[in-house]
Design an enzyme around this catalytic site. Structure first.
Site, PDB file in Angstrom:
ATOM      1  N   HIS A  43       1.016  -1.189   0.185  1.00 54.02           N
ATOM      2  CA  HIS A  43      -0.107   0.117  -0.030  1.00 54.02           C
ATOM      3  C   HIS A  43       0.951   0.938   0.165  1.00 54.02           C
ATOM      4  O   HIS A  43       2.076   1.123   0.308  1.00 54.02           O
ATOM      5  CB  HIS A  43      -1.091  -0.119   1.186  1.00 54.02           C
ATOM      6  CG  HIS A  43      -0.087   0.222   2.434  1.00 54.02           C
ATOM      7  ND1 HIS A  43       0.330  -0.832   3.020  1.00 54.02           N
ATOM      8  CD2 HIS A  43       0.341   1.239   3.007  1.00 54.02           C
ATOM      9  CE1 HIS A  43       1.219  -0.364   4.090  1.00 54.02           C
ATOM     10  NE2 HIS A  43       0.994   0.796   4.187  1.00 54.02           N
ATOM     11  N   HIS A 125       5.713   6.334  -0.973  1.00 48.09           N
ATOM     12  CA  HIS A 125       6.361   5.302  -1.257  1.00 48.09           C
ATOM     13  C   HIS A 125       5.652   3.887  -0.978  1.00 48.09           C
ATOM     14  O   HIS A 125       4.651   4.139   0.061  1.00 48.09           O
ATOM     15  CB  HIS A 125       7.685   4.955  -0.444  1.00 48.09           C
ATOM     16  CG  HIS A 125       7.362   4.727   1.092  1.00 48.09           C
ATOM     17  ND1 HIS A 125       7.141   6.076   1.858  1.00 48.09           N
ATOM     18  CD2 HIS A 125       7.521   3.760   1.974  1.00 48.09           C
ATOM     19  CE1 HIS A 125       7.119   5.672   3.206  1.00 48.09           C
ATOM     20  NE2 HIS A 125       7.424   4.486   3.066  1.00 48.09           N
TER      21      HIS A 125
HETATM   22  P1  ATP Z   1       5.355  -2.781  11.607  1.00 43.02           P
HETATM   23  O1  ATP Z   1       5.201  -1.541  12.556  1.00 43.02           O
HETATM   24  O2  ATP Z   1       4.388  -3.902  12.553  1.00 43.02           O
HETATM   25  O3  ATP Z   1       6.600  -3.407  11.301  1.00 43.02           O
HETATM   26  P2  ATP Z   1       3.831  -1.368   9.762  1.00 43.02           P
HETATM   27  O4  ATP Z   1       5.050  -0.441   9.989  1.00 43.02           O
HETATM   28  O5  ATP Z   1       3.493  -2.027   8.389  1.00 43.02           O
HETATM   29  O6  ATP Z   1       4.529  -2.839  10.549  1.00 43.02           O
HETATM   30  P3  ATP Z   1       2.065   0.257  11.096  1.00 43.02           P
HETATM   31  O7  ATP Z   1       3.304   0.516  11.936  1.00 43.02           O
HETATM   32  O8  ATP Z   1       0.915   0.127  11.798  1.00 43.02           O
HETATM   33  O9  ATP Z   1       2.402  -1.333  10.387  1.00 43.02           O
HETATM   34  O10 ATP Z   1       2.256   1.095  10.344  1.00 43.02           O
HETATM   35  C1  ATP Z   1       1.191   1.517   9.088  1.00 43.02           C
HETATM   36  C2  ATP Z   1       1.489   2.236   7.907  1.00 43.02           C
HETATM   37  O11 ATP Z   1       1.708   3.591   8.345  1.00 43.02           O
HETATM   38  C3  ATP Z   1       2.712   1.923   7.061  1.00 43.02           C
HETATM   39  O12 ATP Z   1       2.709   2.023   5.862  1.00 43.02           O
HETATM   40  C4  ATP Z   1       3.910   2.323   7.783  1.00 43.02           C
HETATM   41  O13 ATP Z   1       5.018   2.751   7.162  1.00 43.02           O
HETATM   42  C5  ATP Z   1       3.159   3.748   8.212  1.00 43.02           C
HETATM   43  N1  ATP Z   1       3.730   4.543   9.484  1.00 43.02           N
HETATM   44  C6  ATP Z   1       3.979   4.137  10.591  1.00 43.02           C
HETATM   45  N2  ATP Z   1       4.440   4.888  11.530  1.00 43.02           N
HETATM   46  C7  ATP Z   1       4.585   6.270  10.667  1.00 43.02           C
HETATM   47  C8  ATP Z   1       4.914   7.490  11.318  1.00 43.02           C
HETATM   48  N3  ATP Z   1       5.212   7.627  12.638  1.00 43.02           N
HETATM   49  N4  ATP Z   1       5.078   8.571  10.152  1.00 43.02           N
HETATM   50  C9  ATP Z   1       4.294   7.953   9.000  1.00 43.02           C
HETATM   51  N5  ATP Z   1       3.957   6.897   8.644  1.00 43.02           N
HETATM   52  C10 ATP Z   1       4.072   5.897   9.281  1.00 43.02           C
END
Ligand code: ATP
Ligand code: MG
Length: 173
Positions: A43, A125
C-alpha cells in the site's frame, strides 16, 4: 466491557492497489527483496494516524468525506531505501501534484479533528521489505503505472505472524 486501550485502533489513510497493480508491485519487489512484505500488505500511506479512539475515527471519516480529491496517475518508477530502518521501497521519481495535495488535505483534516498528527515530510512510497540489509536505490526496470481513483482508511492489526491491514472505509476521488 472494553477498556479505553482496547477501544483504540491503529489507523492510517492510504492508497490501496487493485489486484493488477498489486501483482506488478509484488513482481518488482521479488527482484530486489529477499524478505518481502506479504503481497496483501502492499500500500502507499498518505497519513499515519496512530492509535485513535472511535470519536476521533468518526471525525477523520467525516473530514475524509469532505476532501475534494481528483483521480490521478502515479508512476512507481524508482527503488529507494532507508538503510537505518532496513526499509526497501518503490516510489515515484515525480509524484503528481494531486497526490501531494491529497496527503496535505488529509493532514489538514486531521488537525481539525483536534488530533496532533506527526508531520514528517511526505515521501510517497510503497514499502517492499522491512528487513532489507542493503536497500538498493535507482530506477525500476519498468514503472508500475497506478491509476488512483480512491483512497482508504486502513487499520493495522498486529498478529503473531506479523502485521496485517484491514480496510475500514473507502472514498472515491
Ligand atoms: P510494523 O510496524 O508492525 O513493522 P507497519 O509499519 O507496516 O508494520 P504500522 O506501524 O501500523 O505497520 O504502520 C502502518 C503504515 O503507516 C505503514 O505504511 C507505515 O510505514 C506507516 N507509518 C507507521 N508509522 C508512521 C509514522 N510515524 N509516520 C508516518 N508513517 C508511518
Ligand atoms: Mg511500523
Amino acid at each position: 466491557m472494553t477498556t479505553p486501550a482496547e477501544a483504540k485502533r491503529r489507523l492510517f489513510f492510504a492508497l490501496w492497489p487493485d489486484e493488477a497493480v498489486r501483482r506488478q508491485i509484488a513482481a518488482l519487489s521479488r527482484q530486489v527483496c529477499k524478505r518481502p512484505v506479504p503481497d496483501a500488505n502492499l500500500h502507499l500511506t498518505l497519513l499515519f494516524l496512530g492509535q485513535v479512539d472511535a470519536a476521533v475515527e468518526t471525525c477523520f471519516c467525516a473530514a475524509a468525506a469532505r476532501v475534494q480529491g481528483v483521480p490521478f496517475t502515479v508512476s512507481l518508477d524508482r527503488y529507494g531505501g532507508w538503510a537505518r530502518k532496513r526499509i526497501q521501497w518503490l516510489g515515484p521519481s515525480a509524484p503528481p501534484a494531486a497526490l501531494e495535495e491529497l496527503a496535505d488535505a488529509l493532514y489538514l483534516a486531521g488537525t481539525k479533528c483536534g488530533f496532533e498528527v506527526e508531520k514528517r515530510p511526505f515521501v510517497p512510497h510503497v514499502t517492499l521489505s522491512r528487513k532489507a540489509k542493503k536497500p538498493i536505490t535507482g530506477p525500476a526496470p519498468a514503472p508500475v503505472v497506478w491509476h488512483a481513483s480512491e483512497f482508504v482508511l486502513a487499520e493495522s492489526v498486529p498478529s503473531p505472524n506479523g502485521v496485517r491491514y484491514v480496510v475500514r472505509e473507502r472514498w472515491t476521488l
